[in-house]
Design a protein around this motif. Structure first.
Motif, PDB file in Angstrom:
ATOM      1  N   MET A   1       0.815  -1.214  -0.029  1.00 42.67           N
ATOM      2  CA  MET A   1       0.182   0.041  -0.122  1.00 42.67           C
ATOM      3  C   MET A   1       0.928   1.369   0.080  1.00 42.67           C
ATOM      4  N   SER A   2       0.637   2.230  -0.754  1.00 43.28           N
ATOM      5  CA  SER A   2       1.468   3.420  -0.903  1.00 43.28           C
ATOM      6  C   SER A   2       0.792   4.311   0.208  1.00 43.28           C
ATOM      7  N   GLU A   3       1.794   5.203   0.679  1.00 42.90           N
ATOM      8  CA  GLU A   3       1.346   6.087   1.963  1.00 42.90           C
ATOM      9  C   GLU A   3       0.175   6.900   1.544  1.00 42.90           C
ATOM     10  N   SER A   4       0.193   7.219   0.350  1.00 42.06           N
ATOM     11  CA  SER A   4      -1.096   8.119   0.017  1.00 42.06           C
ATOM     12  C   SER A   4      -2.429   7.329   0.121  1.00 42.06           C
ATOM     13  N   SER A   5      -2.507   6.044   0.015  1.00 43.01           N
ATOM     14  CA  SER A   5      -3.666   5.551  -0.247  1.00 43.01           C
ATOM     15  C   SER A   5      -4.052   4.975   1.337  1.00 43.01           C
ATOM     16  N   ARG A   6      -3.349   5.436   2.187  1.00 38.76           N
ATOM     17  CA  ARG A   6      -4.106   5.440   3.559  1.00 38.76           C
ATOM     18  C   ARG A   6      -5.391   5.767   3.815  1.00 38.76           C
ATOM     19  N   PRO A   7      -6.396   5.141   4.795  1.00 34.51           N
ATOM     20  CA  PRO A   7      -7.688   5.545   4.936  1.00 34.51           C
ATOM     21  C   PRO A   7      -7.738   7.004   5.353  1.00 34.51           C
ATOM     22  N   ILE A   8      -6.581   7.679   6.170  1.00 35.40           N
ATOM     23  CA  ILE A   8      -6.860   8.878   6.496  1.00 35.40           C
ATOM     24  C   ILE A   8      -6.674   9.725   5.588  1.00 35.40           C
ATOM     25  N   PHE A   9      -6.173   9.313   4.275  1.00 40.06           N
ATOM     26  CA  PHE A   9      -6.220  10.476   3.053  1.00 40.06           C
ATOM     27  C   PHE A   9      -7.386   9.949   2.028  1.00 40.06           C
ATOM     28  N   SER A  10      -8.559   9.539   2.472  1.00 39.18           N
ATOM     29  CA  SER A  10      -9.686   9.025   1.904  1.00 39.18           C
ATOM     30  C   SER A  10     -10.727  10.480   1.820  1.00 39.18           C
ATOM     31  N   GLU A  11     -11.226  10.549   0.861  1.00 41.72           N
ATOM     32  CA  GLU A  11     -12.372  11.840   0.911  1.00 41.72           C
ATOM     33  C   GLU A  11     -13.258  11.564   1.803  1.00 41.72           C
ATOM     34  N   PHE A  12     -13.998  12.640   2.225  1.00 40.17           N
ATOM     35  CA  PHE A  12     -15.177  12.671   3.257  1.00 40.17           C
ATOM     36  C   PHE A  12     -16.214  13.907   3.009  1.00 40.17           C
ATOM     37  N   GLU A  13     -17.235  13.497   2.963  1.00 37.91           N
ATOM     38  CA  GLU A  13     -18.081  14.442   2.776  1.00 37.91           C
ATOM     39  C   GLU A  13     -18.771  15.137   4.047  1.00 37.91           C
ATOM     40  N   LEU A  14     -19.023  16.370   4.220  1.00 37.90           N
ATOM     41  CA  LEU A  14     -19.324  16.961   5.324  1.00 37.90           C
ATOM     42  C   LEU A  14     -20.372  18.196   5.013  1.00 37.90           C
ATOM     43  N   LEU A  15     -21.548  17.960   5.342  1.00 31.87           N
ATOM     44  CA  LEU A  15     -22.651  18.929   4.894  1.00 31.87           C
ATOM     45  C   LEU A  15     -22.515  19.601   3.445  1.00 31.87           C
TER      46      LEU A  15
END
Ligand SMILES: Cc1cc2nc3c(=O)[nH]c(=O)nc-3n(C[C@H](O)[C@H](O)[C@H](O)COP(=O)(O)O)c2cc1C
Length: 394
Positions: A1-15
């Motif tokens: 897994m590359s560092e940039s595909s970590r879960p913390i780097f996934s997008e998130f929808e807020l309002l």
């Protein structure tokens, strides 16, 4: 897994807005404003560095809401009048312009005010001497003063202060506000059993103790557009009492989270004051962040010692939280997301960065001596604090 595909780097929808990742800068008081509470150019550069450094959300330091008794520290910024609001506009624009969500933390210090207010009054739910001593990082020393119990007119005036401050933050260009109900400050003094001895509808059982904060959230909600984000920061521990836990345990937490959601909060932020998140997820009970998610269905931010990217990933992947806020790690490495994504080294937090005080200047001075610290050769560290914007690390 590359560092940039970590879960913390996934997008998130807020309002209705898409955040580029799950990483937020936690609110951090930097006591670097002018004497009359204006945000400075240097503060703008400091905040822009986090946005340029890849954080999805930048939450400002606790900013005081009214000109009466809300201010906690000298050189704390305010949003209590139009001049102060105007001074924040370049900060909001710098954060938003660099692609981050700009959130202002709104704070009333209550009994933990370390300075003489314009009115000479320190107010709190009840006249209870705060535990602990004032914090030198924010220019205080010695015991806190004995506060006066808030009258009905104080309650109305402080509530109105939050409402007006949120509207000013909106007009200054922020995407939202975070109402500070954590860490021992005014709203947390209402929530906490031993600082709230009121015998009216705001004191007594947990549902009465959360009422004032919920009323403020609801009042702010009514006064801003529906797409303006309202977060609430909550904690058990306090800056002046690391060991406090809700006497009612998880049931009390459920009550608090539900009341905030019903009042119209868009996210809940659990501050990790006094304990790390690792401790939360390794405990017998489920972490309070997970509980908050379950009972409210709202996005929840976890915080506290989450600077280990594997631990931060685990908090997201394990369903413990939706977003991660970094305090000290962000202070030490404003471009933490970019560095982690690229596999680059980060600067470890050192308490000296905020000692003898937590000002941006003080951290800048720390970085001036940083090149003498051992670090992988040739890395340029951009820290934003000094006027020169990069450091060559040996
Ligand atoms: C210098 C400094 C100032 C802080 N000021 C605030 C503040 O204004 N409002 C707040 O809610 N928390 C404040 N905190 C607490 C942080 O937001 C965070 O909860 C704490 O540092 C734990 O997270 P960490 O382990 O990622 O540092 C501050 C922390 C630091 C180090």
């Amino acid at each position: 897994m590359s560092e940039s595909s970590r879960p913390i780097f996934s997008e998130f929808e807020l309002l209705g807005r898409t955040l580029r990742n799950r990483l937020a800068v936690a609110p951090m008081s930097r006591v670097s404003a002018t004497d009359d509470g204006l945000a400075t150019n240097r503060m703008m550069r400091y905040y822009r560095e986090f946005a340029d450094g890849g954080f999805g959300i930048v939450i400002t330091e606790g900013t005081y809401t009214d000109e009466n008794a809300s201010q906690g520290y000298d050189r704390q910024p305010g949003i209590a009048n139009q001049r102060q609001a105007n001074s924040w506009a370049p900060v909001a624009s710098a954060i938003a312009g660099a692609g981050s969500l700009a959130i202002m933390q709104l704070m009333h210090a209550g009994a933990l005010s370390q300075r003489q207010s314009r009115t000479g009054r320190v107010i709190a739910p009840s006249s209870v001497q705060p535990r602990g001593e004032m914090m030198p990082e924010y220019g205080g020393s010695g015991p806190y003063r004995l506060p006066m119990a808030m009258t009905a007119s104080d309650l109305a005036q402080v509530r109105e202060g939050f409402v007006a401050a949120a509207s000013r933050a909106k007009r200054a260009g922020f995407h939202g506000v975070e109402i500070h109900a954590a860490n021992g400050y005014l709203l947390d003094q209402f929530i906490t059993e031993y600082t709230n001895l009121r015998d009216d509808e705001y004191g007594g059982c947990p549902s009465a103790r959360i009422r004032y904060t919920a009323e403020i959230v609801a009042a702010v909600r009514k006064s801003v557009p529906v797409d303006f984000v309202i977060g609430v920061r909550i904690s058990e521990a306090k800056v002046n009492d690391f060991n406090y836990r809700w006497p009612g345990g998880a049931a009390e937490g459920e009550m608090i989270f539900t009341a905030l959601a019903e009042a119209g909060a868009n996210y809940i932020h659990m501050a990790g004051e006094g304990r790390g998140f690792r401790e939360s997820i390794s405990g017998k009970q489920e972490p309070l962040t997970a509980l908050a998610r379950q009972v409210t269905g709202l996005p929840v931010i976890a915080n506290g010692g989450l600077h280990d990217p594997d631990l931060a990933d685990a908090a997201i992947q394990g369903g413990h939280a939706d977003l991660i806020a970094l305090g000290r790690a962000a202070l030490a490495t404003p471009d933490w997301p970019l560095r982690i994504a690229n596999g680059d080294p980060v600067v470890p937090f050192d308490h000296e960065m905020i000692f003898p005080n937590a000002s941006i200047e003080n951290t800048s001075a720390w970085f001036d001596g940083y090149s003498s610290f051992p670090h992988p050769a040739g890395k340029r560290i951009s820290v934003g604090y000094p006027l020169s914007n990069s450091h060559v690390v040996q």
